[in-house]
Scaffold this motif. Structure first.
Motif, PDB file in Angstrom:
ATOM      1  N   ASN A 173       0.515  -2.873 -11.722  1.00 12.14           N
ATOM      2  CA  ASN A 173       0.370  -1.798 -12.700  1.00 12.14           C
ATOM      3  C   ASN A 173       0.146  -0.444 -12.028  1.00 12.14           C
ATOM      4  N   ILE A 174      -0.406  -0.436 -10.817  1.00 13.57           N
ATOM      5  CA  ILE A 174      -0.577   0.816 -10.080  1.00 13.57           C
ATOM      6  C   ILE A 174       0.795   1.352  -9.653  1.00 13.57           C
ATOM      7  N   LYS A 175       1.733   0.458  -9.339  1.00 11.15           N
ATOM      8  CA  LYS A 175       3.092   0.899  -9.007  1.00 11.15           C
ATOM      9  C   LYS A 175       3.696   1.658 -10.183  1.00 11.15           C
ATOM     10  N   LEU A 176       3.495   1.133 -11.392  1.00 11.73           N
ATOM     11  CA  LEU A 176       4.023   1.803 -12.581  1.00 11.73           C
ATOM     12  C   LEU A 176       3.349   3.153 -12.793  1.00 11.73           C
ATOM     13  N   GLN A 177       2.037   3.206 -12.573  1.00  8.71           N
ATOM     14  CA  GLN A 177       1.323   4.463 -12.736  1.00  8.71           C
ATOM     15  C   GLN A 177       1.761   5.489 -11.688  1.00  8.71           C
ATOM     16  N   MET A 178       1.955   5.032 -10.463  1.00  4.34           N
ATOM     17  CA  MET A 178       2.402   5.927  -9.390  1.00  4.34           C
ATOM     18  C   MET A 178       3.784   6.493  -9.698  1.00  4.34           C
ATOM     19  N   LYS A 179       4.643   5.660 -10.276  1.00  3.16           N
ATOM     20  CA  LYS A 179       5.967   6.131 -10.651  1.00  3.16           C
ATOM     21  C   LYS A 179       5.851   7.257 -11.684  1.00  3.16           C
ATOM     22  N   SER A 180       4.968   7.082 -12.672  1.00  2.64           N
ATOM     23  CA  SER A 180       4.781   8.109 -13.698  1.00  2.64           C
ATOM     24  C   SER A 180       4.226   9.392 -13.105  1.00  2.64           C
ATOM     25  N   LEU A 181       3.283   9.273 -12.171  1.00  7.78           N
ATOM     26  CA  LEU A 181       2.722  10.459 -11.525  1.00  7.78           C
ATOM     27  C   LEU A 181       3.794  11.186 -10.718  1.00  7.78           C
ATOM     28  N   GLU A 208       0.679  15.684 -17.827  1.00  2.00           N
ATOM     29  CA  GLU A 208       0.307  14.783 -18.920  1.00  2.00           C
ATOM     30  C   GLU A 208      -0.802  13.838 -18.471  1.00  2.00           C
ATOM     31  N   GLU A 209      -1.826  13.710 -19.293  1.00  5.67           N
ATOM     32  CA  GLU A 209      -2.962  12.849 -18.975  1.00  5.67           C
ATOM     33  C   GLU A 209      -2.503  11.406 -18.743  1.00  5.67           C
ATOM     34  N   GLU A 210      -1.523  10.979 -19.529  1.00  2.85           N
ATOM     35  CA  GLU A 210      -1.057   9.594 -19.433  1.00  2.85           C
ATOM     36  C   GLU A 210      -0.334   9.301 -18.125  1.00  2.85           C
ATOM     37  N   ASN A 211       0.028  10.339 -17.370  1.00  7.84           N
ATOM     38  CA  ASN A 211       0.739  10.143 -16.099  1.00  7.84           C
ATOM     39  C   ASN A 211      -0.194  10.093 -14.895  1.00  7.84           C
ATOM     40  N   LYS A 212      -1.482  10.187 -15.105  1.00  5.97           N
ATOM     41  CA  LYS A 212      -2.433  10.104 -14.003  1.00  5.97           C
ATOM     42  C   LYS A 212      -2.667   8.642 -13.616  1.00  5.97           C
ATOM     43  N   VAL A 213      -2.999   8.425 -12.354  1.00  6.60           N
ATOM     44  CA  VAL A 213      -3.214   7.066 -11.845  1.00  6.60           C
ATOM     45  C   VAL A 213      -4.700   6.726 -11.919  1.00  6.60           C
ATOM     46  N   ASP A 214      -5.007   5.616 -12.533  1.00  9.68           N
ATOM     47  CA  ASP A 214      -6.387   5.142 -12.644  1.00  9.68           C
ATOM     48  C   ASP A 214      -6.524   3.869 -11.809  1.00  9.68           C
ATOM     49  N   ILE A 215      -7.140   3.998 -10.619  1.00  9.66           N
ATOM     50  CA  ILE A 215      -7.249   2.828  -9.735  1.00  9.66           C
ATOM     51  C   ILE A 215      -8.224   1.791 -10.273  1.00  9.66           C
ATOM     52  N   ASN A 216      -9.006   2.160 -11.275  1.00  8.66           N
ATOM     53  CA  ASN A 216      -9.897   1.188 -11.905  1.00  8.66           C
ATOM     54  C   ASN A 216      -9.170   0.375 -12.960  1.00  8.66           C
ATOM     55  N   ARG A 217      -7.883   0.637 -13.117  1.00 10.44           N
ATOM     56  CA  ARG A 217      -7.062  -0.088 -14.075  1.00 10.44           C
ATOM     57  C   ARG A 217      -5.889  -0.732 -13.344  1.00 10.44           C
ATOM     58  N   PRO A 218      -6.176  -1.596 -12.345  1.00  7.05           N
ATOM     59  CA  PRO A 218      -5.087  -2.179 -11.569  1.00  7.05           C
ATOM     60  C   PRO A 218      -4.260  -3.193 -12.353  1.00  7.05           C
ATOM     61  N   PHE A 219      -4.855  -3.762 -13.390  1.00 10.52           N
ATOM     62  CA  PHE A 219      -4.119  -4.718 -14.210  1.00 10.52           C
ATOM     63  C   PHE A 219      -4.217  -4.295 -15.671  1.00 10.52           C
ATOM     64  N   ARG A 220      -3.227  -4.675 -16.468  1.00  6.77           N
ATOM     65  CA  ARG A 220      -3.297  -4.391 -17.894  1.00  6.77           C
ATOM     66  C   ARG A 220      -4.282  -5.369 -18.544  1.00  6.77           C
ATOM     67  N   GLN A 230       0.835  -1.196   0.000  1.00  9.99           N
ATOM     68  CA  GLN A 230       0.000   0.000   0.000  1.00  9.99           C
ATOM     69  C   GLN A 230       0.875   1.252   0.000  1.00  9.99           C
ATOM     70  N   MET A 231       0.333   2.339  -0.571  1.00 10.00           N
ATOM     71  CA  MET A 231       0.982   3.638  -0.462  1.00 10.00           C
ATOM     72  C   MET A 231       0.157   4.505   0.482  1.00 10.00           C
ATOM     73  N   ASN A 232       0.747   4.831   1.630  1.00  5.20           N
ATOM     74  CA  ASN A 232       0.087   5.720   2.580  1.00  5.20           C
ATOM     75  C   ASN A 232       0.350   7.176   2.257  1.00  5.20           C
ATOM     76  N   ALA A 233       1.532   7.451   1.684  1.00  5.29           N
ATOM     77  CA  ALA A 233       1.889   8.827   1.338  1.00  5.29           C
ATOM     78  C   ALA A 233       2.805   8.842   0.134  1.00  5.29           C
ATOM     79  N   LEU A 234       2.590   9.822  -0.730  1.00  3.14           N
ATOM     80  CA  LEU A 234       3.488  10.084  -1.843  1.00  3.14           C
ATOM     81  C   LEU A 234       4.425  11.201  -1.387  1.00  3.14           C
ATOM     82  N   VAL A 235       5.734  10.949  -1.445  1.00  2.00           N
ATOM     83  CA  VAL A 235       6.703  11.862  -0.828  1.00  2.00           C
ATOM     84  C   VAL A 235       7.668  12.392  -1.891  1.00  2.00           C
TER      85      VAL A 235
END
Length: 455
Positions: A173-181, A244-256, A113-118
């Motif tokens: 896949n959320i880890k990858l999205q979080m990295k982009s954000l 960038e729109e592509e760098n936003k995190v979509d929690i409804n897309r947890p898997f590819r 889990q991510m409790n905080a983005l730092v």
């Protein structure tokens, strides 16, 4: 005391005075209770992934004089008050990320889990802090920033904590999205002469550990302090500031999502179907890459910049994994490159402990680390090789043919008297730009260190 240290301490005092005037200070024990309210109790044993815990690293005096630098400990709810006083408060080196993990290790693969983005901002003084104040909490626009939940003084810079209303579950896949954000918002936040005195942007992993509140910055003997600057945030709020729109995190897309049924996949990708579906091997496939790529990366060491030296070493390990370089050879190369990198000017010295940390990325989970990630971390531009769609073997054969036309009978070696090694190496590289250091050394009968010297 050097002028640099005096300036750092002056910055620290000015920043502390401003933050105290505007926001309430929060003690470290309470800070981590707020950050990780759902840690387990001592003795709890979860049978699933519902109870991940924060894990922190701390320096133990008992390890003085040994190779062990930091110990790892789980943050448990009912023992935290005692543990904080014993292991964190006043400690010269402690680290903790904004993630919680399953099991006993704080590796990214175990992050649940991510409790905080730092975010980390280095070298912040009074002017940079006032510029930051003018940007945080404003509506999304050019260079405006979301309002952080906490601002932490790390000693020479700031850590901005965005604590989520509820922990974000870190599917792969959320880890990858979080990295982009995080990369996107880091670029927005980090401005030389505006919010930081450092010229080079430093991108960091979502798993990055930060000095813990209540501990002490061992380099400048300054306490790490936290100030409550805002409320908890939502993912939607953080997304709204992404450029960038592509760098936003979509929690409804947890898997590819896949485009194919298993029947279609068996027909279209028989090798994948046999390996993954039939044999159950779901590990990322490793490409067969020649060592040329690793040798090429070593030649880029002269391009490493102050705040990115550690990441250059880390990517050495990643390229070594990709190219199947033995760990012993990698370690030797790291110590050699270290001597060069430590001379690069920067506020924070590169230390041999950074080599040990970088060697931890010698792991198969990094096989598919992308060029984009390496460019972001190291700030070294990478252009893909262009061979006009020819295979490397054909490309090299063509290069040698051109060499023979331009310099028949090996005349490229000729000169007035015995040419210097520098001239030999440079002329050879000009004619054979795709050859590895090993191939160059063999062709010229010189050592690999000599080749690296003139590359």
């Amino acid at each position: 005391m050097s002028n640099g240290i005096v300036d750092k301490k002056k910055n620290y005092k000015e920043v502390a005075d401003i933050l105290k005037f505007h926001y309430p200070e929060v003690e470290g024990e309470e800070f981590y209770k707020y950050l990780f309210p759902n840690n387990q109790l001592k003795g709890e044993k979860s049978v699933d992934y519902a109870k991940p815990n924060s894990i922190y690293l701390y320096k133990d005096p008992k390890d003085e004089g040994t190779e062990r630098k930091l110990r790892r400990r789980i943050m448990l709810k009912d023992t935290w008050q005692e543990d904080y006083k014993s292991y964190v408060e006043g400690n010269p080196m402690t680290l903790c990320s904004g993630l919680s993990y399953r099991g006993m290790k704080n590796r990214l693969e175990n992050a649940q889990q991510m409790n905080a983005l730092v975010f980390d901002l280095d070298s912040v003084g009074k002017n940079e802090l006032m510029n930051l104040f003018s940007r945080i909490g404003k509506k999304p626009a050019l260079r405006t920033l979301p309002q952080p939940t906490f601002i932490v003084m790390s000693g020479t810079g700031l850590h901005l904590y965005y604590v989520f209303e509820g922990p974000v579950v870190l599917y792969p896949n959320i880890k990858l999205q979080m990295k982009s954000l995080k990369y996107d918002l880091t670029f927005r936040m980090w401005e030389y002469g505006g919010t930081t005195q450092e010229k080079q942007i430093q991108y960091q992993s979502i798993n990055q550990g930060f000095r813990m509140v209540g501990s002490v910055n061992d380099k400048y003997n300054l306490p790490v302090k936290a100030f409550k600057t805002g409320d908890k945030v939502t993912l939607e709020y953080m997304n709204s500031y992404a450029d960038e729109e592509e760098n936003k995190v979509d929690i409804n897309r947890p898997f590819r999502p896949t485009q194919y049924t298993l029947e279609e996949a068996e027909e279209k990708f028989p090798e994948w179907y046999e390996r993954v579906v039939v044999k159950g091997d779901e590990r990322p496939k490793r490409w067969d890459i020649k060592r040329d790529l690793y040798d090429w990366w070593l030649r880029q060491s002269y391009r490493a910049k102050g705040g990115h030296r550690y990441y250059f070493l880390m990517c050495m390990a990643i390229y070594a994994v990709k190219c199947n370089i033995p760990k012993k050879e990698l370690r030797e190369d790291m110590y050699r490159i270290f001597e060069e990198l430590k001379e690069v000017e920067h506020n924070h010295p590169l230390e041999k402990d950074d080599i040990k940390s970088a060697l931890e990325t010698y792991d198969r989970q990094y096989y598919n680390f992308t060029i984009h990630d390496i460019v972001k971390l190291t700030d070294i531009p990478i252009e893909r090789n262009k061979r006009n769609y020819r295979k490397q073997e054909d490309h090299l054969r063509r290069a040698r043919a051109v060499q023979e036309i331009d310099y028949p009978d090996g005349k490229w070696r000729e000169g007035n008297g015995r040419p210097s090694k520098e001239k030999l190496v440079k002329e050879y590289i000009k004619i054979n730009p795709d050859h590895s250091p090993t191939e160059i050394a063999r062709a010229l009968n010189v050592s690999r260190p000599t080749v690296y010297k003139y590359l």
